[in-house]
Write an enzyme that holds these catalytic residues in place. Structure first.
Site, PDB file in Angstrom:
ATOM      1  N   HIS A   8      27.072  53.033  26.876  1.00 46.70           N
ATOM      2  CA  HIS A   8      28.357  53.053  27.599  1.00 46.70           C
ATOM      3  C   HIS A   8      29.487  53.196  26.593  1.00 46.70           C
ATOM      4  O   HIS A   8      29.287  52.957  25.389  1.00 46.70           O
ATOM      5  CB  HIS A   8      28.549  51.760  28.407  1.00 46.70           C
ATOM      6  CG  HIS A   8      28.702  50.546  27.532  1.00 46.70           C
ATOM      7  ND1 HIS A   8      27.625  49.886  26.975  1.00 46.70           N
ATOM      8  CD2 HIS A   8      29.806  49.895  27.069  1.00 46.70           C
ATOM      9  CE1 HIS A   8      28.053  48.891  26.231  1.00 46.70           C
ATOM     10  NE2 HIS A   8      29.382  48.871  26.256  1.00 46.70           N
ATOM     11  N   ASP A  50      33.526  51.628  26.111  1.00 47.28           N
ATOM     12  CA  ASP A  50      34.361  50.571  26.676  1.00 47.28           C
ATOM     13  C   ASP A  50      35.612  51.230  27.255  1.00 47.28           C
ATOM     14  O   ASP A  50      36.089  52.240  26.734  1.00 47.28           O
ATOM     15  CB  ASP A  50      34.742  49.548  25.589  1.00 47.28           C
ATOM     16  CG  ASP A  50      33.512  48.811  25.055  1.00 47.28           C
ATOM     17  OD1 ASP A  50      32.466  48.831  25.723  1.00 47.28           O
ATOM     18  OD2 ASP A  50      33.604  48.216  23.955  1.00 47.28           O
ATOM     19  N   HIS A 105      27.918  53.532  22.865  1.00 53.19           N
ATOM     20  CA  HIS A 105      27.127  52.542  22.131  1.00 53.19           C
ATOM     21  C   HIS A 105      26.177  51.809  23.064  1.00 53.19           C
ATOM     22  O   HIS A 105      26.342  51.838  24.282  1.00 53.19           O
ATOM     23  CB  HIS A 105      28.051  51.559  21.373  1.00 53.19           C
ATOM     24  CG  HIS A 105      29.062  50.872  22.234  1.00 53.19           C
ATOM     25  ND1 HIS A 105      30.189  51.492  22.736  1.00 53.19           N
ATOM     26  CD2 HIS A 105      29.124  49.587  22.689  1.00 53.19           C
ATOM     27  CE1 HIS A 105      30.891  50.641  23.453  1.00 53.19           C
ATOM     28  NE2 HIS A 105      30.267  49.474  23.445  1.00 53.19           N
ATOM     29  N   ARG A 128      19.671  37.582  19.998  1.00 51.38           N
ATOM     30  CA  ARG A 128      20.901  38.123  19.423  1.00 51.38           C
ATOM     31  C   ARG A 128      22.070  37.697  20.288  1.00 51.38           C
ATOM     32  O   ARG A 128      21.952  37.611  21.518  1.00 51.38           O
ATOM     33  CB  ARG A 128      20.786  39.652  19.384  1.00 51.38           C
ATOM     34  CG  ARG A 128      21.999  40.353  18.875  1.00 51.38           C
ATOM     35  CD  ARG A 128      21.718  41.809  18.529  1.00 51.38           C
ATOM     36  NE  ARG A 128      22.940  42.385  18.027  1.00 51.38           N
ATOM     37  CZ  ARG A 128      23.857  42.972  18.790  1.00 51.38           C
ATOM     38  NH1 ARG A 128      23.668  43.106  20.086  1.00 51.38           N
ATOM     39  NH2 ARG A 128      24.966  43.422  18.251  1.00 51.38           N
TER      40      ARG A 128
HETATM   41  C1  LIG Z   1      37.956  44.510  31.296  1.00 50.90           C
HETATM   42  C2  LIG Z   1      36.702  44.831  31.392  1.00 50.90           C
HETATM   43  C3  LIG Z   1      36.009  45.831  30.565  1.00 50.90           C
HETATM   44  C4  LIG Z   1      34.580  45.755  31.056  1.00 50.90           C
HETATM   45  C5  LIG Z   1      34.762  45.401  32.482  1.00 50.90           C
HETATM   46  C6  LIG Z   1      35.764  44.257  32.377  1.00 50.90           C
HETATM   47  O1  LIG Z   1      36.347  43.928  33.593  1.00 50.90           O
HETATM   48  C7  LIG Z   1      35.093  43.004  31.810  1.00 50.90           C
HETATM   49  C8  LIG Z   1      33.773  43.312  31.158  1.00 50.90           C
HETATM   50  C9  LIG Z   1      33.816  44.601  30.356  1.00 50.90           C
HETATM   51  C10 LIG Z   1      32.412  45.155  30.130  1.00 50.90           C
HETATM   52  C11 LIG Z   1      31.666  44.512  28.948  1.00 50.90           C
HETATM   53  C12 LIG Z   1      30.267  45.168  28.842  1.00 50.90           C
HETATM   54  C13 LIG Z   1      30.313  46.679  28.916  1.00 50.90           C
HETATM   55  C14 LIG Z   1      31.223  47.126  30.099  1.00 50.90           C
HETATM   56  C15 LIG Z   1      31.163  48.649  30.285  1.00 50.90           C
HETATM   57  C16 LIG Z   1      30.868  46.313  31.318  1.00 50.90           C
HETATM   58  O2  LIG Z   1      30.069  46.594  32.179  1.00 50.90           O
HETATM   59  O3  LIG Z   1      31.622  45.151  31.330  1.00 50.90           O
HETATM   60  C17 LIG Z   1      32.626  46.609  29.844  1.00 50.90           C
HETATM   61  C18 LIG Z   1      33.718  47.017  30.851  1.00 50.90           C
HETATM   62  C19 LIG Z   1      34.482  48.235  30.368  1.00 50.90           C
HETATM   63  O4  LIG Z   1      34.915  48.285  29.204  1.00 50.90           O
HETATM   64  O5  LIG Z   1      34.645  49.147  31.173  1.00 50.90           O
HETATM   65  O1  AKG Z   2      26.111  43.406  21.893  1.00 46.14           O
HETATM   66  C1  AKG Z   2      26.564  44.426  21.413  1.00 46.14           C
HETATM   67  O2  AKG Z   2      26.358  44.765  20.260  1.00 46.14           O
HETATM   68  C2  AKG Z   2      27.394  45.361  22.257  1.00 46.14           C
HETATM   69  C3  AKG Z   2      28.172  44.674  23.333  1.00 46.14           C
HETATM   70  C4  AKG Z   2      29.052  45.632  24.064  1.00 46.14           C
HETATM   71  O3  AKG Z   2      28.978  46.808  23.887  1.00 46.14           O
HETATM   72  C5  AKG Z   2      30.030  45.123  25.049  1.00 46.14           C
HETATM   73  O4  AKG Z   2      30.052  43.903  25.331  1.00 46.14           O
HETATM   74  O5  AKG Z   2      30.818  45.947  25.544  1.00 46.14           O
HETATM   75 FE   FE2 Z   3      30.659  47.886  24.790  1.00 44.04          FE
END
Ligand SMILES: C=C1C[C@]23C[C@@]1(O)CC[C@H]2[C@@]12CCC[C@@](C)(C(=O)O1)[C@H]2[C@@H]3C(=O)O
Ligand code: AKG
Ligand code: FE2
Length: 348
Positions: free
Chosen positions: A226, A228, A283, A293
């Protein structure tokens, strides 16, 4: 954090998945076996490595610019976050994820909510499950932490509050370095940074990730590929490796933990702001047979009402704007619907 931030998920509620007790799984269930993991040949890992930038180096700005342009990710040292604070955050993560499942579920993320314990939000886009647990913190963690640790929740709240404050300062510093490396040096050019140019009104989410040791790591996936949605993300990882980034021409490249280091990624909103000069990085997190981890991602973005668009300094007759303006909230809506195609869906 204003409630509007979580409105993004109301239209796309997450399916409630059963939370396993990973410690009771001695074989990889079929629902966790990823058949088509596109692993590159092992040689690929050795040939290239993610840039490392010492923030005390007078050339840090140039190093960051080069890293953002060529990788979309880099590690930093001398970032000013104390080792003792990082250790305390790691201790809080460990303590949280080692609670019994029924206790963690007391702080479960609601289907249309943003904060709390649960699977990664992106799970709904994949047919297989990820070998991980997560806890998302948006705003004060007090209510959820009280459910988790009725006795000593205030200690863990204090740790997270201090961490978020320190991360916000570092994110602001990194923002100016990234912007500076794009030639955006006048502080008035980013009005939403506020009168003190400290990004006081910026929003952020803290994502704590736990990847238990896995009986069949080669067929499992900790966190699927994914990008961010952020401007930038600051990731702390413990000493177990697992993070990988995708680099065009090189394939999946490991980002090994650097003692005391932090990983910085370019998110989709920075991709938009820089008009595609700094591309958000794909990533994923892999898992390990013998070691668990932990990671914590500080996901940094603009205040809810601010529209992010290609910066005027980076747009001109030969460089038309490639993306339309979006707020973070609107972008999260798009991401919840289109996932990894969200960025192309806001292209003009
Ligand atoms: C602000 C945010 C970015 C995120 C979605 C969220 O509401 C909170 C969790 C964030 C996260 C972390 C893991 C990867 C990700 C793609 C997910 O599913 O939740 C990211 C979201 C994002 O960056 O789009
Ligand atoms: O655990 C990791 O190294 C990646 C975590 C991550 O990509 C995320 O929280 O958005
Ligand atoms: Fe991420």
């Amino acid at each position: 954090m204003p409630s509007r931030f979580s409105d993004a998920f109301r239209a796309h509620p997450q399916q409630q998945l059963k939370h396993p007790d990973f410690t009771s799984l001695h074989e990889l269930p079929d629902s966790y076996a990823w058949n088509q993991r596109d692993d590159p040949s092992p040689e690929t890992f050795a040939t290239e490595s993610v840039p490392l930038v010492d923030l005390n180096d007078p050339n840090a700005l140039q190093g960051i610019g080069h890293a953002c342009k060529t990788w979309g990710i880099f590690q930093v040292t001398n970032h000013g976050i104390s080792t003792s604070l990082l250790d305390m955050v790691e201790h809080t993560c460990r303590s949280l994820f080692s609670l019994p499942v029924h206790q963690k579920l007391k702080a479960a993320r609601s289907p249309d909510g943003v904060s709390g314990y649960g699977f990664a939000r992106i799970s709904s886009f994949f047919s297989k499950l990820m070998w991980s647990e997560g806890f998302t913190i948006v705003g004060p963690p007090d209510e959820h932490f009280r459910q988790l640790w009725p006795q000593d929740f205030s200690y863990h709240c204090d740790v997270i509050k201090e961490y978020k404050e320190e991360m916000k300062k570092l994110a602001g510093r990194l923002m100016w370095l990234m912007l500076g490396s794009l030639g955006i040096i006048a502080k008035e050019d980013i009005k939403w940074a506020g009168p003190k140019t400290d990004f006081k009104e910026a929003l952020a989410a803290l994502q704590l990730n736990y990847y238990p040791a896995c009986p069949d790591p080669d067929r499992a996936m900790g966190l699927a590929p994914h990008t961010d949605s952020t401007l930038l993300t600051i990731l702390y990882q413990n000493s177990t490796s697992g993070l990988q980034v995708f680099k065009e021409g090189a394939g999946w490249v490991a980002v090994p933990p650097v003692p005391g280091g932090l990983v910085i990624n370019v998110g989709d909103l920075m991709h938009i702001l820089s008009n595609g000069s700094y591309q958000s990085v794909l990533h994923r997190a892999m898992v390990n047979r013998s070691h668990h981890r932990l990671s914590s991602a500080y996901l940094f973005g603009p205040p809810s009402t601010v529209e992010i668009s290609p910066h005027p300094k980076l747009v001109g007759p030969t460089h038309p704007p490639l993306y339309r303006p979006v707020t973070w909230n609107e972008y999260l809506h798009t991401k919840a619907k289109h996932f990894n195609k969200a960025l192309s869906s806001v292209r003009v």
